[in-house]
Scaffold this active site. Structure first.
Site, short mmCIF file in Angstrom:
data_model
loop_
_atom_site.label_atom_id
_atom_site.label_comp_id
_atom_site.label_asym_id
_atom_site.label_seq_id
_atom_site.Cartn_x
_atom_site.Cartn_y
_atom_site.Cartn_z
N GLU A 102 13.23 12.17 -4.78
CA GLU A 102 13.86 11.57 -5.41
C GLU A 102 15.16 11.78 -6.18
O GLU A 102 14.18 13.63 -6.28
CB GLU A 102 12.88 11.31 -7.02
N ASP A 154 19.56 2.21 -3.24
CA ASP A 154 19.81 3.78 -4.32
C ASP A 154 19.58 4.35 -2.47
O ASP A 154 18.70 3.14 -1.83
CB ASP A 154 18.51 3.91 -4.77
ZN LIG Z 1 14.22 3.77 -4.71
#
Ligand SMILES: [Zn+2]
Length: 268
Positions: A102, A154
């Protein structure tokens, strides 16, 4: 706290959100994908809290903050919960075989912005270490939107995939100079069919009548100048380039497997 040879410093911030990769019979669990995300929250602190909250039931193996600080939340040997419903090259449920990172960024919901240099340096070092240790092939380094294009966007079109590829992480063949002139131009039926076949061959889930989400995901990653989901001439040409790079990567994996097999026969 631990530091590898690249000088990368990783601090522990354990999350309870993980379980077994399950592959007990075969011994070592197979880990052969790397999935990159952005956090999509207003701050790194908020994202870390959520990824460590047992109620949220989400996590990742690592978090990289905008100042380059790297946190380890889940040991690589355990299955983190970052990918959700996902698909790549015929496989589903990709938490099982992947490592998830992340990258702190507000994301499209809270003010999407470029990834700072200190953060990219840390991402590059962390990813480089993981793909080398785990021997993750270039075509199996993906963004969350690549494997869940109907739900996710993303790490997005501002993420510097070319930089990572130059560092040996993931695929990003340089586009041919003349391709840009085909941007926005239409394609014929035959070229369209070939392009959609390329999209599937690269790894995307392509379903008849629902081609726009995987096309947008492809464009965000490989033609970030325009990600409208339209299969124009430039996108079709770019698909062919990336598909060729995937074929080369697949052939390299096959050759490595053959080499291992020859070694096995020699010692037996
Ligand atoms: Zn994600």
């Amino acid at each position: 706290m631990s530091a590898d040879m690249s000088g990368l410093v990783i601090r522990d911030r354990p999350s309870p959100n993980h379980d077994s990769r399950g592959d007990v019979i075969a011994g070592t669990p197979r880990i052969d994908m790397l999935v990159l995300h952005y956090t999509g929250m207003q701050s790194g602190a908020a994202a870390l809290d959520r990824l460590c909250d047992p109620e949220a039931k989400v996590s990742a193996h690592y978090v990289v903050e905008e100042d380059g600080a790297v946190w380890r939340l889940v040991p690589e040997e355990r299955r983190a919960w970052h990918a959700g419903v996902s698909y790549w090259l015929g496989e589903t449920g990709l938490n099982l075989s992947s490592i998830g990172i992340e990258i702190v960024n507000p994301g499209h919901e809270w003010g999407y912005r470029g990834f700072p240099e200190a953060q990219m340096e840390a991402v590059e070092a962390l990813c480089g270490d993981i793909v080398a240790r785990r021997r993750i092939p270039a075509h199996r380094v993906v963004g969350h939107s690549d494997i869940a294009p109907t739900r996710k966007s993303d790490p997005g079109e501002l993420f510097d995939w070319p930089r990572l590829a130059r560092a040996g992480v993931g695929l990003w063949p340089p586009p041919a100079a003349e391709l840009g002139r085909r941007r926005g131009r239409g394609v014929g039926i035959v070229e369209r069919a070939a392009a959609l076949a390329d999209l599937a061959r690269i790894g995307y889930q392509v379903e008849p009548g629902n081609e726009v989400p995987p096309l947008v995901a492809f464009q965000r990653r490989f033609r970030p100048e325009r990600w409208d989901g339209r299969l124009d001439g430039e996108t079709a040409g770019r698909l062919a380039e990336v598909r060729q790079a995937v074929e080369v990567a697949l052939a390299a994996v096959d050759a490595a497997k053959r080499d291992r097999f020859r070694g096995y026969r020699r010692v037996n």
